[in-house]
Motif scaffolding. Structure first.
Motif, PDB file in Angstrom:
ATOM      1  N   PRO A 542       0.721  -1.096  -0.057  1.00  0.00           N
ATOM      2  CA  PRO A 542      -0.119   0.085   0.016  1.00  0.00           C
ATOM      3  C   PRO A 542       0.614   1.271   0.062  1.00  0.00           C
ATOM      4  N   VAL A 543       2.163   1.317   0.335  1.00  0.00           N
ATOM      5  CA  VAL A 543       3.130   2.344   0.309  1.00  0.00           C
ATOM      6  C   VAL A 543       4.467   1.835  -0.078  1.00  0.00           C
ATOM      7  N   VAL A 544       5.485   2.771  -0.351  1.00  0.00           N
ATOM      8  CA  VAL A 544       6.732   2.499  -0.252  1.00  0.00           C
ATOM      9  C   VAL A 544       7.385   2.957   0.816  1.00  0.00           C
ATOM     10  N   PRO A 545       8.072   2.191   1.649  1.00  0.00           N
ATOM     11  CA  PRO A 545       8.869   2.531   2.750  1.00  0.00           C
ATOM     12  C   PRO A 545      10.017   3.152   2.184  1.00  0.00           C
ATOM     13  N   LEU A 546      10.402   4.325   2.590  1.00  0.00           N
ATOM     14  CA  LEU A 546      11.451   5.126   2.257  1.00  0.00           C
ATOM     15  C   LEU A 546      12.680   5.336   3.179  1.00  0.00           C
ATOM     16  N   TYR A 547      12.480   6.088   4.155  1.00  0.00           N
ATOM     17  CA  TYR A 547      13.676   6.127   5.212  1.00  0.00           C
ATOM     18  C   TYR A 547      13.270   6.380   6.651  1.00  0.00           C
ATOM     19  N   VAL A 548      14.100   6.197   7.405  1.00  0.00           N
ATOM     20  CA  VAL A 548      13.971   6.802   8.817  1.00  0.00           C
ATOM     21  C   VAL A 548      14.606   7.980   9.166  1.00  0.00           C
ATOM     22  N   ASP A 549      14.084   9.100   9.639  1.00  0.00           N
ATOM     23  CA  ASP A 549      14.683  10.393   9.880  1.00  0.00           C
ATOM     24  C   ASP A 549      15.992  10.161  10.888  1.00  0.00           C
ATOM     25  N   VAL A 550      16.922  11.034  10.675  1.00  0.00           N
ATOM     26  CA  VAL A 550      18.000  11.056  11.689  1.00  0.00           C
ATOM     27  C   VAL A 550      17.994  12.684  12.317  1.00  0.00           C
ATOM     28  N   ALA A 551      17.737  13.140  13.221  1.00  0.00           N
ATOM     29  CA  ALA A 551      17.832  14.619  13.728  1.00  0.00           C
ATOM     30  C   ALA A 551      19.159  14.971  13.677  1.00  0.00           C
ATOM     31  N   TYR A 552      19.242  15.966  13.011  1.00  0.00           N
ATOM     32  CA  TYR A 552      20.507  16.929  12.810  1.00  0.00           C
ATOM     33  C   TYR A 552      20.053  18.494  12.920  1.00  0.00           C
ATOM     34  N   LEU A 553      20.600  18.956  13.865  1.00  0.00           N
ATOM     35  CA  LEU A 553      20.048  20.223  14.258  1.00  0.00           C
ATOM     36  C   LEU A 553      21.261  21.088  14.749  1.00  0.00           C
ATOM     37  N   VAL A 554      21.256  22.465  14.501  1.00  0.00           N
ATOM     38  CA  VAL A 554      22.282  23.317  15.155  1.00  0.00           C
ATOM     39  C   VAL A 554      21.681  24.364  15.917  1.00  0.00           C
ATOM     40  N   HIS A 555      22.258  25.078  16.749  1.00  0.00           N
ATOM     41  CA  HIS A 555      21.582  25.817  17.869  1.00  0.00           C
ATOM     42  C   HIS A 555      22.778  27.068  17.832  1.00  0.00           C
ATOM     43  N   GLY A 556      22.171  28.204  18.419  1.00  0.00           N
ATOM     44  CA  GLY A 556      23.013  29.242  18.760  1.00  0.00           C
ATOM     45  C   GLY A 556      23.992  28.976  20.158  1.00  0.00           C
ATOM     46  N   SER A 557      25.029  29.718  20.361  1.00  0.00           N
ATOM     47  CA  SER A 557      25.943  29.508  21.353  1.00  0.00           C
ATOM     48  C   SER A 557      25.124  29.823  22.719  1.00  0.00           C
ATOM     49  N   LYS A 558      24.261  30.451  22.939  1.00  0.00           N
ATOM     50  CA  LYS A 558      23.465  30.794  24.027  1.00  0.00           C
ATOM     51  C   LYS A 558      22.176  30.024  24.050  1.00  0.00           C
ATOM     52  N   ALA A 559      21.721  28.961  23.228  1.00  0.00           N
ATOM     53  CA  ALA A 559      20.524  28.323  23.441  1.00  0.00           C
ATOM     54  C   ALA A 559      21.085  27.049  24.199  1.00  0.00           C
ATOM     55  N   GLY A 560      20.448  26.384  25.386  1.00  0.00           N
ATOM     56  CA  GLY A 560      20.672  25.544  26.101  1.00  0.00           C
ATOM     57  C   GLY A 560      19.501  24.732  26.461  1.00  0.00           C
ATOM     58  N   GLY A 561      19.580  23.477  26.573  1.00  0.00           N
ATOM     59  CA  GLY A 561      18.540  22.626  27.251  1.00  0.00           C
ATOM     60  C   GLY A 561      17.817  21.777  26.308  1.00  0.00           C
ATOM     61  N   VAL A 562      18.116  21.963  24.978  1.00  0.00           N
ATOM     62  CA  VAL A 562      17.286  21.215  23.856  1.00  0.00           C
ATOM     63  C   VAL A 562      17.699  19.949  23.679  1.00  0.00           C
ATOM     64  N   PHE A 563      16.736  18.951  23.640  1.00  0.00           N
ATOM     65  CA  PHE A 563      16.997  17.463  23.346  1.00  0.00           C
ATOM     66  C   PHE A 563      16.156  16.992  22.389  1.00  0.00           C
ATOM     67  N   ILE A 564      16.729  15.824  21.691  1.00  0.00           N
ATOM     68  CA  ILE A 564      15.461  15.365  20.764  1.00  0.00           C
ATOM     69  C   ILE A 564      14.490  14.298  21.325  1.00  0.00           C
ATOM     70  N   SER A 565      13.174  14.552  21.132  1.00  0.00           N
ATOM     71  CA  SER A 565      12.351  13.949  21.997  1.00  0.00           C
ATOM     72  C   SER A 565      12.422  12.407  21.435  1.00  0.00           C
ATOM     73  N   SER A 566      12.532  11.238  22.553  1.00  0.00           N
ATOM     74  CA  SER A 566      12.487   9.954  22.352  1.00  0.00           C
ATOM     75  C   SER A 566      11.414   9.423  21.790  1.00  0.00           C
ATOM     76  N   VAL A 567      10.150  10.186  21.968  1.00  0.00           N
ATOM     77  CA  VAL A 567       8.922   9.739  21.361  1.00  0.00           C
ATOM     78  C   VAL A 567       8.558  10.211  19.997  1.00  0.00           C
ATOM     79  N   PHE A 568       9.049  11.340  19.750  1.00  0.00           N
ATOM     80  CA  PHE A 568       8.736  11.951  18.345  1.00  0.00           C
ATOM     81  C   PHE A 568       9.742  12.317  17.615  1.00  0.00           C
ATOM     82  N   GLY A 569      10.997  12.631  18.048  1.00  0.00           N
ATOM     83  CA  GLY A 569      12.245  12.683  17.097  1.00  0.00           C
ATOM     84  C   GLY A 569      12.342  14.090  16.702  1.00  0.00           C
ATOM     85  N   TYR A 570      11.815  15.143  17.206  1.00  0.00           N
ATOM     86  CA  TYR A 570      11.967  16.434  17.028  1.00  0.00           C
ATOM     87  C   TYR A 570      12.466  17.212  18.276  1.00  0.00           C
TER      88      TYR A 570
END
Length: 580
Positions: A542-570
């Motif tokens: 019914p579909v074509v499986p393509l790929y699983v996301d890898v989270a690759y993000l960048v933030h500023g030098s004063k941005a702290g405390g951000v992590f990737i949600s283990s549930v949703f991947g963002y």
């Protein structure tokens, strides 16, 4: 639709699954952790559900934290929220019956949020559940949150005008996927749907016709966010939700900027997961992924305390990965988020055509188009590798770059003309170019039609949508086949709009398999989901499986405390802070 956790451990209910979707990426200078063990535990000690949340190392109060995203958030109304951006921002201004404590490394603990615990299984048969509401939880106007307002929030999710959000609670209470025809919210605004009661201001009670052992998990979704009836502005709640969380909507320039200020009536002592470190959060919409990431890399002014919500785009992967100075300002993490080329089975009815699409796909070229191995990893199954019971297989082995000859053989000289609907964001436009070229070399004729990005999620869920193919993305609401396969492929759930089953696949034998597996003991379900995964792909494609996301993000030098949600991947912002 989700089974409850499968293994009892140390006085808590636990489930364990290996996140094996991502592998080491030596060619691009970065490594994705492919040995991570994702664990989920349902808290049994009420203390785990109490606040305040543990302090974040190095965190400080004050400042404005900025989140830059190319396109607006589909919905802010909690009962309509189901996009990743929405699910990540909603916890800043909405609280739910339950929620996840998440260490950002795969460690999850389900706790009570507005509720004192993750719920009580009254008769130990999963048909009757009660949640006791905490003292001291309040709305942004200082009024108390009681079971009445939580019940009202759930009730309004039955309104077909407010479609788009999760439908677990509605379907379970109605015992039918056609929940909005079983109970009419518009005619019953002063009452609650059958099965949902408020015996007293501190008690919310669910009574189901069938066992629903996964209710504590479903209650962690925005459907259970509270709302006062006199604050319900219907579809306009999207513009200004009524806050129950640490922040409130101060200003919403729709499509341009969303500003959240501190909610003075939020009490940290009642909240086990959220903080209130920044004075303000600002979502800034419009810049492309390239522009947003370049701004954050440059690290000037307000962008020093900003994060680019869109993953690092292909043109910048090498720059970010190879710059040692950016290592401390980048996040690279596996996710449970799977991407498919969804085939509209109502329009593409020929099985040989759907199989040919599977053989034709050039996953290697597609992954390069979206940014390479730090952005995506190939998949050939319906369930990502982060799912309990996952088993690897490839129903249409075509190698890394596809098998054009096999695809043409299946087409038998035909040239199917298919319409590919794609969002008008940079990533999907890039994918569209690659897919069109890829599929046309295999004998298809592809017409690309653009869909506004902030409307796409709603539009492809409409049963009468005009596209043959579209990109679909799904992160299970918890790591089980029960929150993937029945949700996406049970044909009995198909309705006029708001369909998670956006392939509109419907096979009675597969539907019966779903029922059979859901009736098994949770510990026995994992391998059975793997079997039905393969059965669906092998027999129906019914579909074509393509790929699983890898989270690759960048933030500023004063941005702290951000992590990737283990549930949703963002990126999650409950711990976010601005460094001095």
């Amino acid at each position: 639709m989700r089974p409850r956790a499968a293994v009892a451990a140390g006085g808590a209910i636990a489930l364990v699954v290996t996140l094996g979707a991502c592998s080491e990426n030596t060619g691009e200078g970065s490594t994705v952790d492919n040995t991570r063990q994702q664990t989920g535990v349902i808290a049994t000690d009420p203390k785990d559900s109490q606040g305040p949340a543990a302090e974040v190392a190095g965190a400080s109060k004050g400042g404005t934290f900025t989140i830059i995203r190319e396109t607006p958030i589909s919905h802010l109304d909690p009962q309509r929220t189901y996009s990743f951006a929405g699910l990540m921002t909603n916890p800043l201004f909405s609280r739910y019956l339950t929620t996840w404590k998440d260490d950002g490394k795969g460690g999850l603990v389900l706790v009570g949020d507005l509720a004192e615990t993750p719920g009580t299984n009254v008769n130990n048969d999963c048909k009757v559940w009660e949640f006791k509401i905490k003292d001291g939880v309040k709305f942004e106007d200082g009024s108390p949150i009681t079971s009445k307002e939580i019940g009202y929030g759930i009730a309004r999710s039955f309104d077909p005008d407010l479609a788009g959000g999760p439908t677990y609670l509605q379907e379970w209470l109605a015992d039918s996927p056609e929940f909005d025809t079983k109970w009419d919210f518009k005619k019953n605004k002063t009452s609650l749907p059958p099965g949902l009661t408020t015996p007293d201001p501190k008690t919310l009670r669910f009574e189901f016709a069938k066992p629903r052992c996964d209710l504590p998990f479903a209650a962690s979704l925005p459907t259970s966010a509270p709302l006062k009836a006199d604050q319900d502005t219907g579809v306009n709640l999207d513009q200004k939700p009524f806050s129950s969380g640490p922040y409130k909507v101060a200003k919403n320039q729709v499509g341009v900027q969303l500003t959240l200020d501190r909610n003075p009536h939020w009490d940290a002592k009642t909240d086990p997961v959220r903080h209130q470190y920044p004075d303000q959060f600002v979502w800034s919409f419009g810049p492309t992924a390239d522009a947003a990431n370049n701004r954050v890399i440059a690290d000037n002014g307000a962008d020093q305390s900003a994060i680019a919500f869109n993953y690092v785009p292909p043109a910048l992967v090498a720059k970010v990965a190879q710059d040692p100075a950016l290592k401390s300002r980048s996040i690279l993490s596996p996710t449970p988020s799977a991407n498919n080329l969804v085939i509209n089975n109502q329009r593409v009815t020929d099985l040989s055509v759907r199989r040919a699409l599977n053989y034709a796909i050039d996953r290697d070229g597609l992954i390069k188009a979206v940014g390479g191995q730090t952005v995506a990893q190939p998949m050939t199954t319906l369930m990502p590798a982060s799912t309990i019971g996952y088993q690897a297989y490839d129903a249409y082995p075509a190698g890394a770059s596809g098998n054009v000859d096999k695809a043409k053989e299946l087409l038998g000289g035909k040239t199917p003309e298919l319409v590919l609907g794609v969002a008008d964001n940079t990533t999907e436009q890039r994918i569209a170019i690659q897919l069109k070229s890829n599929l046309e070399r295999a004998g298809f004729k592809i017409t690309v039609r653009n869909i506004p990005d902030d409307a796409k999620l709603d539009e492809v869920k409409k049963k009468n949508n005009p596209w043959d193919l579209y990109i679909g993305n799904w992160a299970a609401d918890w790591p089980s086949g029960a929150s993937i396969l029945p949700v996406l492929y049970d044909g009995r759930s198909i309705k006029a709009e708001g369909n998670s089953n956006s392939s509109f696949f419907n096979d009675p034998a597969i539907n019966a398999e779903f029922d059979r597996i859901l009736a098994l003991e949770p510990a026995k379900q994992g391998p059975e989901w793997a079997k039905v995964d393969q059965k669906i792909m092998t027999e129906h494609a019914p579909v074509v499986p393509l790929y699983v996301d890898v989270a690759y993000l960048v933030h500023g030098s004063k941005a702290g405390g951000v992590f990737i949600s283990s549930v949703f991947g963002y990126p999650a912002f409950v711990n976010a802070f601005v460094k001095p």
